[in-house]
Write an enzyme that holds these catalytic residues in place. Sequence first.
Site, mmCIF file in Angstrom:
data_model
loop_
_atom_site.group_PDB
_atom_site.id
_atom_site.type_symbol
_atom_site.label_atom_id
_atom_site.label_comp_id
_atom_site.label_asym_id
_atom_site.label_seq_id
_atom_site.Cartn_x
_atom_site.Cartn_y
_atom_site.Cartn_z
ATOM 1 N N TYR A 95 117.822 -49.986 9.207
ATOM 2 C CA TYR A 95 117.359 -48.765 9.457
ATOM 3 C C TYR A 95 116.869 -47.939 8.089
ATOM 4 O O TYR A 95 115.791 -47.741 7.930
ATOM 5 C CB TYR A 95 117.858 -47.928 10.532
ATOM 6 C CG TYR A 95 117.120 -46.675 10.922
ATOM 7 C CD1 TYR A 95 116.030 -46.753 11.732
ATOM 8 C CD2 TYR A 95 117.710 -45.277 10.350
ATOM 9 C CE1 TYR A 95 115.235 -45.672 11.954
ATOM 10 C CE2 TYR A 95 116.931 -44.362 10.653
ATOM 11 C CZ TYR A 95 115.897 -44.317 11.600
ATOM 12 O OH TYR A 95 115.149 -43.176 12.149
ATOM 13 N N SER A 131 114.702 -49.686 5.515
ATOM 14 C CA SER A 131 113.340 -49.493 6.057
ATOM 15 C C SER A 131 112.643 -47.949 5.627
ATOM 16 O O SER A 131 111.467 -48.222 5.400
ATOM 17 C CB SER A 131 113.206 -49.649 7.534
ATOM 18 O OG SER A 131 113.356 -48.851 8.223
ATOM 19 N N LYS A 132 113.580 -46.912 5.786
ATOM 20 C CA LYS A 132 112.910 -45.922 5.691
ATOM 21 C C LYS A 132 112.880 -45.431 4.341
ATOM 22 O O LYS A 132 111.836 -44.881 3.940
ATOM 23 C CB LYS A 132 113.791 -44.581 6.378
ATOM 24 C CG LYS A 132 113.965 -44.998 8.001
ATOM 25 C CD LYS A 132 112.472 -44.592 8.448
ATOM 26 C CE LYS A 132 112.355 -44.426 10.167
ATOM 27 N NZ LYS A 132 111.019 -44.149 10.742
ATOM 28 N N ASN A 184 104.543 -42.852 13.147
ATOM 29 C CA ASN A 184 105.795 -42.479 13.881
ATOM 30 C C ASN A 184 106.687 -43.529 14.381
ATOM 31 O O ASN A 184 107.645 -43.441 14.473
ATOM 32 C CB ASN A 184 105.443 -41.245 14.845
ATOM 33 C CG ASN A 184 106.549 -41.116 15.933
ATOM 34 O OD1 ASN A 184 107.183 -40.156 15.517
ATOM 35 N ND2 ASN A 184 106.539 -41.860 17.047
ATOM 36 N N SER A 192 113.104 -40.704 7.387
ATOM 37 C CA SER A 192 114.222 -40.299 7.892
ATOM 38 C C SER A 192 115.149 -40.003 6.734
ATOM 39 O O SER A 192 114.986 -40.380 5.831
ATOM 40 C CB SER A 192 114.842 -41.372 8.789
ATOM 41 O OG SER A 192 116.452 -41.081 8.928
ATOM 42 N N ILE A 218 117.310 -34.898 15.419
ATOM 43 C CA ILE A 218 116.383 -34.560 16.538
ATOM 44 C C ILE A 218 116.721 -34.901 17.726
ATOM 45 O O ILE A 218 117.190 -36.045 17.989
ATOM 46 C CB ILE A 218 114.973 -34.719 15.914
ATOM 47 C CG1 ILE A 218 114.731 -34.524 14.655
ATOM 48 C CG2 ILE A 218 114.023 -33.984 16.780
ATOM 49 C CD1 ILE A 218 114.897 -33.255 14.019
ATOM 50 N N VAL A 275 102.727 -52.027 16.261
ATOM 51 C CA VAL A 275 102.125 -51.879 14.993
ATOM 52 C C VAL A 275 102.653 -52.793 14.156
ATOM 53 O O VAL A 275 102.206 -52.928 13.055
ATOM 54 C CB VAL A 275 102.983 -50.387 14.614
ATOM 55 C CG1 VAL A 275 102.122 -49.363 15.441
ATOM 56 C CG2 VAL A 275 104.205 -50.408 14.670
#
Length: 249
Positions: free
Chosen positions: A156, A159-160, A90, A142, A189, A64
């Site tokens: 991370y 980026s979210k 996702n 997230s 999760i 992606v």
Amino acid sequence: MKLEGKVALVTGASRGIDKAIALAFAREGAHLVVNSSGSSEALDLAVKEISNMGGQCLPSIADVGQMDQVEAMMAVVEKTFQGLDILVNNAGIIRRGNIQTVTEEEWDQVMQVNLKGTFNCCKAASEIMIRQRLGKIINITSVAGKVGDITSAPGYGPSKAAIDNLTKSLALQLAPYNINVNAVAPHAIETEMSAQWSKKKRKSVLEAIPLKRLGKPEEVAAAVLFLASEDSDFITGEILDVNGGYLMD
Ligand SMILES: NC(=O)c1ccc[n+]([C@@H]2O[C@H](COP(=O)([O-])OP(=O)(O)OC[C@H]3O[C@@H](n4cnc5c(N)ncnc54)[C@H](O)[C@@H]3O)[C@@H](O)[C@H]2O)c1
């Protein structure tokens, strides 16, 4: 069935949250395109499981983070199904560490897959959806995009956070074309990603969750299904928390 005859593309869809989303969609009558960055036994199994549920299931290998691969994937989707109703971004990666240990390469990798990957797929899918004057885009973000995080390497969370903003900006830009853009923000999760946590991290995570348990991939899938269905037609630009009460914003 909530998605009877709809065509849905789920990126990074061979295990964990992604597979649960694809299965939930298939159960509701959707035809699926399940994307992965490479062929794998997990992808083959996911395709078999989804096909057994009755709908069409097309595997699609594409990184992606690479626009040319995403465009090629969308061209095949359009040729096969003559359209695309639902896109779920996702695919995501995480790197552990902190500002002292993170490398420039790790920062770039996380941004490339999480943020640029989401952008690439939104751009390519929206071309089809604008022509249709119809579409639903759901980005998996997230809680780390909303609060600071001391366990993932910097990259991370940012980026979210950027995906959250991209979601709202695209919700505004695509609203005139009847395209809803929303996000689901999970926390803690039970997946291969969270299986990498140390015992100490798991304990501290559980202590901070009012519902005192980790979430299940199926519980994230249920929120995504809601945002993919007609039940949420008047909702756009929303970042829906699935976090056991960890963050109430
Ligand atoms: N597990 C959690 O607790 C949690 C919490 C918050 C957010 N999330 C988010 O949920 C999403 C799914 O996470 P998961 O826990 O199921 O993780 P996972 O590692 O099981 O799944 C991620 C998927 O993305 C795929 N992927 C990675 N790079 C790719 C690329 N370049 N192109 C295409 N596919 C690629 C992987 O192959 C994998 O199938 C991610 O976006 C993640 O950030 C997870």
